[in-house]
Design an enzyme around this catalytic site. Structure first.
Site, PDB file in Angstrom:
ATOM      1  N   HIS A  63       0.991  -1.172  -0.364  1.00 15.92           N
ATOM      2  CA  HIS A  63      -0.116  -0.103  -0.100  1.00 15.92           C
ATOM      3  C   HIS A  63       1.113   1.082  -0.424  1.00 15.92           C
ATOM      4  O   HIS A  63       1.636   1.360  -0.185  1.00 15.92           O
ATOM      5  CB  HIS A  63      -0.904  -0.055   1.248  1.00 15.92           C
ATOM      6  CG  HIS A  63      -0.603   0.394   2.596  1.00 15.92           C
ATOM      7  ND1 HIS A  63       0.261  -1.052   3.328  1.00 15.92           N
ATOM      8  CD2 HIS A  63      -0.600   1.029   3.765  1.00 15.92           C
ATOM      9  CE1 HIS A  63       0.791  -0.799   4.864  1.00 15.92           C
ATOM     10  NE2 HIS A  63       0.755   0.762   4.539  1.00 15.92           N
ATOM     11  N   HIS A  65       1.321   4.022   1.629  1.00 15.99           N
ATOM     12  CA  HIS A  65       1.520   4.752   2.641  1.00 15.99           C
ATOM     13  C   HIS A  65       3.078   4.445   3.247  1.00 15.99           C
ATOM     14  O   HIS A  65       3.735   4.466   2.614  1.00 15.99           O
ATOM     15  CB  HIS A  65       1.044   4.146   4.074  1.00 15.99           C
ATOM     16  CG  HIS A  65      -0.204   4.678   4.459  1.00 15.99           C
ATOM     17  ND1 HIS A  65      -1.507   3.208   5.492  1.00 15.99           N
ATOM     18  CD2 HIS A  65      -1.501   5.281   4.713  1.00 15.99           C
ATOM     19  CE1 HIS A  65      -1.959   4.286   5.423  1.00 15.99           C
ATOM     20  NE2 HIS A  65      -2.490   4.802   5.061  1.00 15.99           N
ATOM     21  N   ASP A  67       5.936   4.958   5.343  1.00 13.67           N
ATOM     22  CA  ASP A  67       6.778   3.736   6.009  1.00 13.67           C
ATOM     23  C   ASP A  67       6.390   1.828   4.863  1.00 13.67           C
ATOM     24  O   ASP A  67       7.526   0.965   5.152  1.00 13.67           O
ATOM     25  CB  ASP A  67       6.174   3.583   7.351  1.00 13.67           C
ATOM     26  CG  ASP A  67       4.963   2.825   7.424  1.00 13.67           C
ATOM     27  OD1 ASP A  67       3.375   2.967   6.408  1.00 13.67           O
ATOM     28  OD2 ASP A  67       4.612   1.752   8.059  1.00 13.67           O
ATOM     29  N   HIS A  68       6.101   2.597   3.680  1.00 16.18           N
ATOM     30  CA  HIS A  68       6.002   1.031   3.238  1.00 16.18           C
ATOM     31  C   HIS A  68       7.119   1.545   1.946  1.00 16.18           C
ATOM     32  O   HIS A  68       6.974   0.816   0.867  1.00 16.18           O
ATOM     33  CB  HIS A  68       5.083   0.583   3.268  1.00 16.18           C
ATOM     34  CG  HIS A  68       4.505  -0.112   4.076  1.00 16.18           C
ATOM     35  ND1 HIS A  68       4.282  -1.693   4.662  1.00 16.18           N
ATOM     36  CD2 HIS A  68       3.758   0.179   5.485  1.00 16.18           C
ATOM     37  CE1 HIS A  68       3.146  -1.640   5.770  1.00 16.18           C
ATOM     38  NE2 HIS A  68       3.645  -0.219   6.208  1.00 16.18           N
ATOM     39  N   HIS A 140      -7.449  -1.373   5.359  1.00 14.12           N
ATOM     40  CA  HIS A 140      -6.758  -0.389   6.164  1.00 14.12           C
ATOM     41  C   HIS A 140      -7.042   1.053   6.099  1.00 14.12           C
ATOM     42  O   HIS A 140      -5.659   1.875   6.070  1.00 14.12           O
ATOM     43  CB  HIS A 140      -5.327  -1.202   5.565  1.00 14.12           C
ATOM     44  CG  HIS A 140      -3.977  -0.538   6.576  1.00 14.12           C
ATOM     45  ND1 HIS A 140      -3.551  -0.291   7.763  1.00 14.12           N
ATOM     46  CD2 HIS A 140      -2.609   0.617   6.270  1.00 14.12           C
ATOM     47  CE1 HIS A 140      -3.086   1.108   7.913  1.00 14.12           C
ATOM     48  NE2 HIS A 140      -2.682   1.174   6.549  1.00 14.12           N
ATOM     49  N   ASP A 211      -0.637  -3.895   6.057  1.00 13.14           N
ATOM     50  CA  ASP A 211      -1.463  -3.468   6.967  1.00 13.14           C
ATOM     51  C   ASP A 211      -3.264  -4.179   6.807  1.00 13.14           C
ATOM     52  O   ASP A 211      -3.119  -3.237   5.684  1.00 13.14           O
ATOM     53  CB  ASP A 211      -0.784  -1.979   7.231  1.00 13.14           C
ATOM     54  CG  ASP A 211       0.047  -1.949   7.507  1.00 13.14           C
ATOM     55  OD1 ASP A 211       0.858  -3.082   7.863  1.00 13.14           O
ATOM     56  OD2 ASP A 211       0.249  -0.093   7.845  1.00 13.14           O
ATOM     57  N   HIS A 269       5.904  -5.566  11.845  1.00 15.02           N
ATOM     58  CA  HIS A 269       5.085  -3.957  11.402  1.00 15.02           C
ATOM     59  C   HIS A 269       4.922  -4.367  13.299  1.00 15.02           C
ATOM     60  O   HIS A 269       3.774  -3.337  13.458  1.00 15.02           O
ATOM     61  CB  HIS A 269       3.871  -4.239  10.453  1.00 15.02           C
ATOM     62  CG  HIS A 269       3.424  -3.121  10.853  1.00 15.02           C
ATOM     63  ND1 HIS A 269       2.496  -2.896  11.199  1.00 15.02           N
ATOM     64  CD2 HIS A 269       3.468  -2.074   9.171  1.00 15.02           C
ATOM     65  CE1 HIS A 269       2.610  -1.086  10.339  1.00 15.02           C
ATOM     66  NE2 HIS A 269       3.228  -1.170   9.682  1.00 15.02           N
TER      67      HIS A 269
END
Length: 306
Positions: A63, A65, A67-68, A140, A211, A269
Site C-alpha cells: 500500500h 503509506h 513507511d512502505h 486498512h 497493513d 510491523h
C-alpha cells in the site's frame, strides 16, 4: 528460499526497528530476489545483509503509506550503481507508477535499466513456469494488498538406484529419462523415463500481508501457507484500538494462522511502543493461540519450509 526481514517496525523507525521491507531470496530457484515493500532506509539495511540489488527482479508494494514506499527512489537509484541492468517490475496499488516516476524525474535520476509497472487488482498478478502470485484487498483505510506466492510443484527426482538395478548405466541417457522421454537402450530394450521418476516435490506457499484490520479476505490468502507474514502492531488487549487504526493484534494474527492451517506465523510491523523485551511478550501471547509463531527482528532470516 528464505525471507530476510530488512525492516520490521510500524509507522516510524525506532532504535531497534527500521520500517517495513521484506526480501524473498530465491537464488537457488531462479537466481533472483523479490522485495515486499520498501520503507525509508531499506537500502541501508540491504548493506547489512547478504542481499544484492543487482539480483532484484520484482518489487511488490502492499500500500501507499510512507513507511512502505519512502525507500523506493534511493534504492532504485542505488541499483544502477551496483550493476543492476536487467528490467525490474514493480507491482502495487494505483499511484505507485506516478510516485516512482515523479520522484526519479524531479531528482534528475537516470537508471541503467527499465522499470515495468503493474498497478494491480485482486486476482492473479504474475505467473510463469515456477511461481504463481495472487493478490487480494485487505482492510486498512487506503487500498492495501496481501500477496500469496505459490511455488509450483517440482518434478520428482530420477531414481538412479532403480535404473542401475535394471541394468541401465549412468550417462547421457539419464538426462533423457529425467525429462520423461521414452528411450531405446543399446541392448534393444525400450524404457519409459516416467517409470523412474519419483513423486513430485510439493512447492512452498508464502503469504505476505500489508497493513490490515481483521477481514474475511485474509483467510483464502493465508490458507495452508508454509509461512504467513502478518502485521502485529498491537498486543492482544488492544483490539479496539487496533480496529480504529486499521491494524491487527498479535492474537488476531495468531487466530488467523490457526484458522488457515498455516505451518508457521511470523509477526512483523511492531509498534515502536514495544521495545525488545516487550516484543518477547508479544510473541509469548501469540503462542498461546498458535504455537509455531516467530517474531521478526531487523535482519532476521527465516528459511521457507523449516
Amino acid at each position: 528460499m528464505e525471507l530476510v526481514f530488512l525492516g520490521t517496525g510500524a509507522g516510524v523507525p525506532s532504535r531497534g526497528r527500521n520500517v517495513t521491507s521484506i526480501a524473498l531470496s530465491m537464488l537457488n530457484e531462479r537466481n533472483a530476489i523479490w522485495l515486499f515493500d520498501c520503507g525509508e532506509a531499506t537500502q541501508h539495511q540491504v548493506l547489512r545483509s547478504h542481499i544484492k540489488l543487482s539480483k532484484l527482479e520484482k518489487i511488490f508494494i502492499t500500500h501507499m503509506h510512507g513507511d512502505h514506499i519512502f525507500g523506493l527512489p534511493g534504492l532504485l537509484s542505488s541499483r544502477s550503481f551496483q550493476g543492476g541492468d536487467s528490467d525490474l517490475t514493480i507491482y502495487g496499488p494505483a499511484g505507485i507508477a506516478e510516485y516512482v516516476e515523479t520522484s526519479l524525474r524531479l531528482s534528475g535520476t537516470r537508471l541503467t535499466y527499465k522499470i515495468n509497472f503493474e498497478e494491480i487488482e485482486p486476482g492473479v498478478i504474475f505467473e510463469d513456469e515456477m511461481f504463481l502470485v495472487t493478490a487480494d484487498d485487505l482492510d486498512h483505510g487506503v487500498r492495501s494488498f496481501g500477496y500469496r506466492i505459490v511455488e509450483k510443484d517440482k518434478q520428482g527426482a530420477l531414481n538412479a538406484e532403480k535404473l542401475k538395478a535394471d541394468g541401465v548405466e549412468a550417462g547421457p541417457v539419464f538426462q533423457k529419462l529425467k525429462n520423461g522421454e521414452i528411450v531405446t537402450l543399446a541392448d534393444g530394450r525400450v524404457i519409459d523415463g516416467k517409470n523412474y521418476i519419483g513423486e513430485p516435490q510439493k512447492g512452498k506457499i508464502i503469504s505476505i500481508f500489508g497493513d490490515t484490520k481483521e477481514t474475511i479476505s485474509e483467510l483464502e490468502l493465508a490458507m495452508n501457507a508454509d509461512i504467513l507474514v502478518h502485521e502485529a502492531t498491537f498486543e492482544g488487549d488492544k483490539a479496539k484500538m487496533a480496529g480504529e487504526y486499521m491494524h491487527s493484534t498479535t492474537l488476531q494474527a495468531a487466530n488467523l494462522a490457526k484458522a488457515a492451517n498455516v505451518k508457521k506465523l511470523i509477526l512483523t510491523h511492531i509498534s515502536s511502543r514495544y521495545d525488545r523485551d516487550a516484543s518477547k511478550e508479544l510473541l509469548i501471547e501469540a503462542k498461546t493461540v498458535f504455537e509455531n509463531t516467530e517474531i521478526a527482528y531487523d535482519l532476521a532470516v527465516f528459511q521457507v519450509g523449516e
